[in-house]
Design a protein around this motif. Structure first.
Motif, PDB file in Angstrom:
ATOM      1  N   PHE A   8       1.339   4.032  -3.057  1.00 42.17           N
ATOM      2  CA  PHE A   8       1.123   5.461  -2.779  1.00 42.17           C
ATOM      3  C   PHE A   8       2.349   6.280  -3.220  1.00 42.17           C
ATOM      4  O   PHE A   8       2.218   7.322  -3.870  1.00 42.17           O
ATOM      5  CB  PHE A   8       0.833   5.662  -1.287  1.00 42.17           C
ATOM      6  N   LYS A  68       2.374   6.710  -6.932  1.00 33.92           N
ATOM      7  CA  LYS A  68       1.391   7.690  -7.402  1.00 33.92           C
ATOM      8  C   LYS A  68       1.878   9.116  -7.155  1.00 33.92           C
ATOM      9  O   LYS A  68       1.728   9.985  -8.031  1.00 33.92           O
ATOM     10  CB  LYS A  68       0.067   7.480  -6.669  1.00 33.92           C
ATOM     11  N   GLU A  69       2.439   9.333  -5.999  1.00 38.81           N
ATOM     12  CA  GLU A  69       2.917  10.684  -5.689  1.00 38.81           C
ATOM     13  C   GLU A  69       4.115  11.060  -6.562  1.00 38.81           C
ATOM     14  O   GLU A  69       4.255  12.208  -6.974  1.00 38.81           O
ATOM     15  CB  GLU A  69       3.274  10.789  -4.199  1.00 38.81           C
ATOM     16  N   LYS A 129       0.843  -1.210   0.000  1.00 39.46           N
ATOM     17  CA  LYS A 129       0.000   0.000   0.000  1.00 39.46           C
ATOM     18  C   LYS A 129       0.871   1.249   0.000  1.00 39.46           C
ATOM     19  O   LYS A 129       0.646   2.188  -0.776  1.00 39.46           O
ATOM     20  CB  LYS A 129      -0.905   0.012   1.238  1.00 39.46           C
ATOM     21  N   ASN A 130       1.885   1.244   0.845  1.00 33.74           N
ATOM     22  CA  ASN A 130       2.756   2.408   0.963  1.00 33.74           C
ATOM     23  C   ASN A 130       3.536   2.669  -0.330  1.00 33.74           C
ATOM     24  O   ASN A 130       3.668   3.822  -0.765  1.00 33.74           O
ATOM     25  CB  ASN A 130       3.710   2.209   2.143  1.00 33.74           C
TER      26      ASN A 130
END
Lengths: 193, 186
Positions: free
Chosen positions: B173, B176-177, B169-170
């Motif tokens: 993320f 995406k960032e 999950k991290n």
């Protein structure tokens, strides 16, 4: 603003990955925070684009070209071979275990096993041979008797001819009747007594 | 549609049609994944073919208790890693932007939304994402692609990559960032 959520929370919210309580808290916060609403709107547009990236074109005959390149299926190993291999593997593991646990040398173990095998085999072999001999003798006698009986019957029937066979059948029938009524008479006499 | 495990069982008995059905079902998602990891359509197709051959050879080791798609993508992911190791390609070589002028990417853009303005906006964002995607580290790109292109759940990705769900999950993320920041910079 206070209680503003991380960007990761917004992505997880958009993906439906937040738990019910986290989701409610975030939604409550969004109602009072224009900055977070702006962040969410930006991430929502990105999320929509992330999840709708175009696919790569695959040629229509791609699957057939894969099938052409496949190797021939390997022949399945026979079950007896697998059993033999596992049996040997178990024996090796057992011998090693015995060696490790008892400290006996491996050659001693092998000699002991071979001795016990040969002694057991030596006892069983004569018994098995005797059984085999008696069985074959009995089979010989039985087959000889049946053959002789069959041949005798055929000879007798051929010597008698149809009239003789008829006479024998008639006599046999008469004899059975006599036996039947004789037995009945004897039984009724017994009752009277 | 026939269950994957049933098709596998039939293929193991020598039914090549059953394996062909597996190929037809997964050729598109596998090419999408490998295409975004290599950045080239032709290379992606070659890899996809090699992965299917590998899968065919390993069918006997598949256990129906596991989801077939995660097993398949695990093989694909390991195949990519092996290839990069053999070629001694540093991960940086994957950070080259995807050049879509030479036709290496052949997007079939689906109808994105109701309004024309929105459609163009999304199409432009997608192009920027494709470029930015090629510029982020391969390890992050892979997790992003598995999540958003192949639509695996975080748990399934964790299975494929043998990573904890939280880490997946991290990293998704982070990917995406990174993409967002690169898009802002372009």
């Amino acid at each position: 603003m206070r209680d503003c959520r991380s960007a990761e929370s917004f992505y997880l919210y958009l993906e439906g990955e937040l738990g019910p309580s986290e989701r409610r808290e975030l939604e409550a916060h969004l109602e009072t925070c224009p900055a977070c609403r702006g962040v969410l709107a930006e991430r929502r547009l990105l999320h929509e684009a992330f999840t709708s990236l175009p696919p790569f074109e695959v040629p229509p005959d791609f699957a057939l070209s894969v099938m052409d390149r496949l190797p021939e299926p390997a022949e399945a190993k026979p079950h007896w071979l697998a059993a033999l291999v596992s049996g040997l593997a178990a024996l090796v593991v057992g011998l090693l275990g015995f060696y490790i646990l008892t400290g006996e040398s491996l050659s001693d173990v092998l000699v002991a096993i071979s001795r016990s095998f040969s002694s057991g085999f030596g006892r069983l072999l004569p018994l098995f041979a005797k059984l085999l001999k008696v069985g074959s003798l009995l089979l010989d006698v039985a087959s000889g008797f049946v053959t002789m009986l069959g041949q005798g019957l055929v000879t007798l029937l051929s010597a008698l001819g149809p009239e003789g066979i008829g006479l024998i059948l008639g006599l046999g029938f008469l004899l059975s009747l006599l036996l039947f009524f004789g037995a009945k008479r004897l039984l009724s006499l017994g009752e009277k007594v | 549609m026939t269950e994957d495990s049933t098709l596998v069982a039939q293929a193991l008995k020598g039914d090549r049609k059953a394996f062909e059905m597996i190929v037809r079902k997964y050729e598109q998602p596998l090419t999408n994944y490998l295409g975004r990891m290599t950045g080239e359509r032709e290379a992606a197709l070659d890899f996809t073919q090699e992965v299917f051959i590998k899968v065919y050879r390993s069918l006997g080791s598949y256990r129906p208790a596991y989801k077939f798609s995660t097993w398949l993508f695990k093989i694909a992911s390991n195949h990519l890693i092996d290839h990069w190791r053999k070629k001694k390609l540093p991960t940086l070589s994957l950070d080259q932007p995807i050049d879509d002028e030479d036709g290496s990417l052949t997007p079939q853009v689906p109808d994105p939304g109701p309004s024309v303005a929105r459609k163009f906006e999304l199409a432009e964002i997608r192009q920027k994402i494709e470029r930015a995607l090629g510029a982020i580290p391969a390890a992050l790109r892979e997790l992003f692609v598995l999540r958003h292109v192949n639509e695996f759940s975080y748990e399934e990705i964790a299975d494929i990559k043998s990573l904890p769900v939280g880490t997946v999950k991290n990293r998704v993320f982070q990917a995406k960032e990174m993409i967002r920041k690169r898009m802002e910079g372009s």
